[in-house]
Design a protein around this motif. Sequence first.
Motif, PDB file in Angstrom:
ATOM      1  N   GLY A  15     -63.589  -3.141  67.257  1.00 16.45           N
ATOM      2  CA  GLY A  15     -62.636  -2.310  66.538  1.00 16.45           C
ATOM      3  C   GLY A  15     -62.307  -1.021  67.265  1.00 16.45           C
ATOM      4  O   GLY A  15     -61.138  -0.637  67.389  1.00 16.45           O
ATOM      5  N   LEU A  16     -63.334  -0.341  67.767  1.00 15.14           N
ATOM      6  CA  LEU A  16     -63.121   0.943  68.430  1.00 15.14           C
ATOM      7  C   LEU A  16     -62.417   0.784  69.771  1.00 15.14           C
ATOM      8  O   LEU A  16     -61.354   1.381  70.002  1.00 15.14           O
ATOM      9  CB  LEU A  16     -64.447   1.669  68.616  1.00 15.14           C
ATOM     10  N   TRP A  17     -62.971  -0.009  70.659  1.00 12.54           N
ATOM     11  CA  TRP A  17     -62.402  -0.114  72.007  1.00 12.54           C
ATOM     12  C   TRP A  17     -61.119  -0.925  72.021  1.00 12.54           C
ATOM     13  O   TRP A  17     -60.251  -0.702  72.867  1.00 12.54           O
ATOM     14  CB  TRP A  17     -63.439  -0.653  72.981  1.00 12.54           C
ATOM     15  N   GLY A  18     -60.962  -1.841  71.070  1.00 16.37           N
ATOM     16  CA  GLY A  18     -59.676  -2.524  70.925  1.00 16.37           C
ATOM     17  C   GLY A  18     -58.589  -1.553  70.508  1.00 16.37           C
ATOM     18  O   GLY A  18     -57.470  -1.582  71.036  1.00 16.37           O
ATOM     19  N   SER A  19     -58.901  -0.661  69.575  1.00 13.86           N
ATOM     20  CA  SER A  19     -57.931   0.352  69.147  1.00 13.86           C
ATOM     21  C   SER A  19     -57.586   1.307  70.284  1.00 13.86           C
ATOM     22  O   SER A  19     -56.415   1.649  70.473  1.00 13.86           O
ATOM     23  CB  SER A  19     -58.489   1.151  67.966  1.00 13.86           C
ATOM     24  N   VAL A  20     -58.591   1.722  71.028  1.00 14.46           N
ATOM     25  CA  VAL A  20     -58.336   2.604  72.182  1.00 14.46           C
ATOM     26  C   VAL A  20     -57.425   1.898  73.184  1.00 14.46           C
ATOM     27  O   VAL A  20     -56.459   2.488  73.685  1.00 14.46           O
ATOM     28  CB  VAL A  20     -59.663   3.035  72.844  1.00 14.46           C
ATOM     29  N   ALA A  81     -81.125  -6.865  52.861  1.00 14.36           N
ATOM     30  CA  ALA A  81     -79.951  -6.636  52.016  1.00 14.36           C
ATOM     31  C   ALA A  81     -79.172  -5.420  52.501  1.00 14.36           C
ATOM     32  O   ALA A  81     -77.940  -5.430  52.522  1.00 14.36           O
ATOM     33  CB  ALA A  81     -80.375  -6.450  50.567  1.00 14.36           C
ATOM     34  N   LYS A  82     -79.884  -4.376  52.904  1.00 18.34           N
ATOM     35  CA  LYS A  82     -79.218  -3.178  53.429  1.00 18.34           C
ATOM     36  C   LYS A  82     -78.451  -3.502  54.705  1.00 18.34           C
ATOM     37  O   LYS A  82     -77.293  -3.120  54.860  1.00 18.34           O
ATOM     38  CB  LYS A  82     -80.234  -2.075  53.718  1.00 18.34           C
ATOM     39  N   LEU A  83     -79.106  -4.203  55.625  1.00 14.94           N
ATOM     40  CA  LEU A  83     -78.465  -4.526  56.902  1.00 14.94           C
ATOM     41  C   LEU A  83     -77.311  -5.504  56.727  1.00 14.94           C
ATOM     42  O   LEU A  83     -76.277  -5.370  57.387  1.00 14.94           O
ATOM     43  CB  LEU A  83     -79.486  -5.091  57.887  1.00 14.94           C
ATOM     44  N   SER A  84     -77.472  -6.467  55.859  1.00 15.38           N
ATOM     45  CA  SER A  84     -76.395  -7.429  55.608  1.00 15.38           C
ATOM     46  C   SER A  84     -75.167  -6.724  55.035  1.00 15.38           C
ATOM     47  O   SER A  84     -74.038  -6.949  55.486  1.00 15.38           O
ATOM     48  CB  SER A  84     -76.892  -8.509  54.655  1.00 15.38           C
ATOM     49  N   GLY A  85     -75.369  -5.875  54.052  1.00 15.01           N
ATOM     50  CA  GLY A  85     -74.257  -5.129  53.468  1.00 15.01           C
ATOM     51  C   GLY A  85     -73.617  -4.169  54.448  1.00 15.01           C
ATOM     52  O   GLY A  85     -72.395  -4.022  54.488  1.00 15.01           O
ATOM     53  N   TYR A  86     -74.451  -3.512  55.261  1.00 18.69           N
ATOM     54  CA  TYR A  86     -73.925  -2.567  56.250  1.00 18.69           C
ATOM     55  C   TYR A  86     -73.126  -3.299  57.330  1.00 18.69           C
ATOM     56  O   TYR A  86     -72.084  -2.817  57.770  1.00 18.69           O
ATOM     57  CB  TYR A  86     -75.072  -1.773  56.867  1.00 18.69           C
ATOM     58  N   ALA A  87     -73.601  -4.471  57.750  1.00 15.48           N
ATOM     59  CA  ALA A  87     -72.880  -5.258  58.753  1.00 15.48           C
ATOM     60  C   ALA A  87     -71.520  -5.693  58.210  1.00 15.48           C
ATOM     61  O   ALA A  87     -70.508  -5.616  58.916  1.00 15.48           O
ATOM     62  CB  ALA A  87     -73.706  -6.475  59.167  1.00 15.48           C
ATOM     63  N   GLN A  88     -71.482  -6.119  56.959  1.00 19.11           N
ATOM     64  CA  GLN A  88     -70.213  -6.508  56.336  1.00 19.11           C
ATOM     65  C   GLN A  88     -69.283  -5.306  56.206  1.00 19.11           C
ATOM     66  O   GLN A  88     -68.084  -5.402  56.464  1.00 19.11           O
ATOM     67  CB  GLN A  88     -70.470  -7.137  54.959  1.00 19.11           C
ATOM     68  N   HIS A  89     -69.833  -4.162  55.835  1.00 18.56           N
ATOM     69  CA  HIS A  89     -69.053  -2.929  55.698  1.00 18.56           C
ATOM     70  C   HIS A  89     -68.442  -2.514  57.037  1.00 18.56           C
ATOM     71  O   HIS A  89     -67.236  -2.225  57.117  1.00 18.56           O
ATOM     72  CB  HIS A  89     -69.968  -1.824  55.157  1.00 18.56           C
ATOM     73  N   ILE A  90     -69.227  -2.513  58.093  1.00 20.89           N
ATOM     74  CA  ILE A  90     -68.739  -2.107  59.417  1.00 20.89           C
ATOM     75  C   ILE A  90     -67.712  -3.112  59.930  1.00 20.89           C
ATOM     76  O   ILE A  90     -66.678  -2.728  60.481  1.00 20.89           O
ATOM     77  CB  ILE A  90     -69.912  -1.946  60.407  1.00 20.89           C
ATOM     78  N   ARG A  91     -67.977  -4.391  59.766  1.00 17.97           N
ATOM     79  CA  ARG A  91     -67.026  -5.403  60.225  1.00 17.97           C
ATOM     80  C   ARG A  91     -65.688  -5.244  59.519  1.00 17.97           C
ATOM     81  O   ARG A  91     -64.626  -5.232  60.159  1.00 17.97           O
ATOM     82  CB  ARG A  91     -67.599  -6.805  59.993  1.00 17.97           C
ATOM     83  N   SER A  92     -65.721  -5.092  58.226  1.00 25.30           N
ATOM     84  CA  SER A  92     -64.488  -4.933  57.462  1.00 25.30           C
ATOM     85  C   SER A  92     -63.752  -3.660  57.847  1.00 25.30           C
ATOM     86  O   SER A  92     -62.534  -3.677  58.071  1.00 25.30           O
ATOM     87  CB  SER A  92     -64.830  -4.912  55.969  1.00 25.30           C
ATOM     88  N   LEU A  93     -64.462  -2.551  57.938  1.00 30.08           N
ATOM     89  CA  LEU A  93     -63.845  -1.265  58.253  1.00 30.08           C
ATOM     90  C   LEU A  93     -63.218  -1.262  59.641  1.00 30.08           C
ATOM     91  O   LEU A  93     -62.040  -0.926  59.804  1.00 30.08           O
ATOM     92  CB  LEU A  93     -64.887  -0.142  58.146  1.00 30.08           C
ATOM     93  N   TYR A  94     -63.963  -1.653  60.640  1.00 26.78           N
ATOM     94  CA  TYR A  94     -63.478  -1.550  62.015  1.00 26.78           C
ATOM     95  C   TYR A  94     -62.400  -2.580  62.342  1.00 26.78           C
ATOM     96  O   TYR A  94     -61.444  -2.258  63.056  1.00 26.78           O
ATOM     97  CB  TYR A  94     -64.646  -1.642  63.004  1.00 26.78           C
ATOM     98  N   LEU A  95     -62.530  -3.779  61.840  1.00 25.68           N
ATOM     99  CA  LEU A  95     -61.505  -4.776  62.154  1.00 25.68           C
ATOM    100  C   LEU A  95     -60.213  -4.514  61.384  1.00 25.68           C
ATOM    101  O   LEU A  95     -59.123  -4.734  61.917  1.00 25.68           O
ATOM    102  CB  LEU A  95     -62.043  -6.181  61.902  1.00 25.68           C
ATOM    103  N   SER A  96     -60.314  -4.014  60.161  1.00 23.12           N
ATOM    104  CA  SER A  96     -59.081  -3.672  59.443  1.00 23.12           C
ATOM    105  C   SER A  96     -58.403  -2.466  60.079  1.00 23.12           C
ATOM    106  O   SER A  96     -57.171  -2.425  60.186  1.00 23.12           O
ATOM    107  CB  SER A  96     -59.365  -3.437  57.967  1.00 23.12           C
ATOM    108  N   MET A  97     -59.158  -1.476  60.519  1.00 21.07           N
ATOM    109  CA  MET A  97     -58.552  -0.324  61.188  1.00 21.07           C
ATOM    110  C   MET A  97     -57.959  -0.736  62.540  1.00 21.07           C
ATOM    111  O   MET A  97     -56.936  -0.197  62.959  1.00 21.07           O
ATOM    112  CB  MET A  97     -59.567   0.802  61.363  1.00 21.07           C
ATOM    113  N   PHE A  98     -58.570  -1.694  63.220  1.00 26.76           N
ATOM    114  CA  PHE A  98     -58.004  -2.210  64.462  1.00 26.76           C
ATOM    115  C   PHE A  98     -56.649  -2.862  64.195  1.00 26.76           C
ATOM    116  O   PHE A  98     -55.685  -2.641  64.935  1.00 26.76           O
ATOM    117  CB  PHE A  98     -58.975  -3.199  65.109  1.00 26.76           C
ATOM    118  N   VAL A 100     -54.641  -2.170  61.689  1.00 26.36           N
ATOM    119  CA  VAL A 100     -53.716  -1.102  61.303  1.00 26.36           C
ATOM    120  C   VAL A 100     -53.216  -0.350  62.541  1.00 26.36           C
ATOM    121  O   VAL A 100     -52.010  -0.092  62.680  1.00 26.36           O
ATOM    122  CB  VAL A 100     -54.386  -0.140  60.302  1.00 26.36           C
ATOM    123  N   VAL A 101     -54.116  -0.010  63.448  1.00 23.77           N
ATOM    124  CA  VAL A 101     -53.717   0.699  64.674  1.00 23.77           C
ATOM    125  C   VAL A 101     -52.772  -0.164  65.504  1.00 23.77           C
ATOM    126  O   VAL A 101     -51.780   0.333  66.049  1.00 23.77           O
ATOM    127  CB  VAL A 101     -54.963   1.137  65.488  1.00 23.77           C
TER     128      VAL A 101
END
Length: 167
Positions: A15-20, A81-98, A100-101
Motif C-alpha cells: 500500500g505505501l510503496w505502491g502509492s509512492v 485474535a489481536k494479530l489477526s484483527g490487526y492484520a485485517q485492519h492494516i490490509r484493508s486500510l493500506y490497500l483501500s488507500m492505495f 484511492v491514491v
Amino acid sequence: MNKYTQTIRRSANIGLWGSVGVVIVAAFFQLVSPWRFYASQHTVRWMLVAGSVLAVLAMSMALLVIRKQIPALRQADTLEAKLSGYAQHIRSLYLSMFAVVTLICVFMVLSAQNVLLMLAMVATLMLFLAYPNIYRMKVELGLSDEEMKSLFGDRYIPDTKDDNDAV
C-alpha cells in the motif's frame, strides 16, 4: 503468529510503496510528458470535484477507522485474535488507500489538475504516518515484552528503564 506479522508487513509495504510509485509516475507523466488529455471544461471540473471529495472522504475514513479499530483490537482476549484483527485492519486500510491514491492520480492525469497531485501526496503522507512498525504494534495492541519477544525475537529491544526511575 509469524503469518500475521508477514501479512501486516506485506500489506503495509504494498500500500505505501505502491502509492509512492503511482504518485511519482503520475507526477512525472504530468510534468514531463509531451502527451496531454483534452477533456471538456465540464468534465475537468467534475474530475477535480470528484477527486477532491474522494481524497477527503478516504482520509477521513482512514482516520476514523484507525481511531475506532485500535481500541477494539486492544481489548481482544488472545494474542492471535489481536494479530489477526490487526492484520485485517492494516490490509484493508493500506490497500483501500492505495486504490484511492491510484484513482486520484488517474483523475489528475486525465484532467491536468495539479491540485489532485497535492491531494494524492497528502494521502500518501498519511500512510507514512500510520506505518505499522514493531513498536507501534506493541503500543496499539497493548502487547507485553514477553509477547513481543515471542513475535519478533532479537529484533525487539525492550525498554530497560526501571519503573523506580520515574519521578
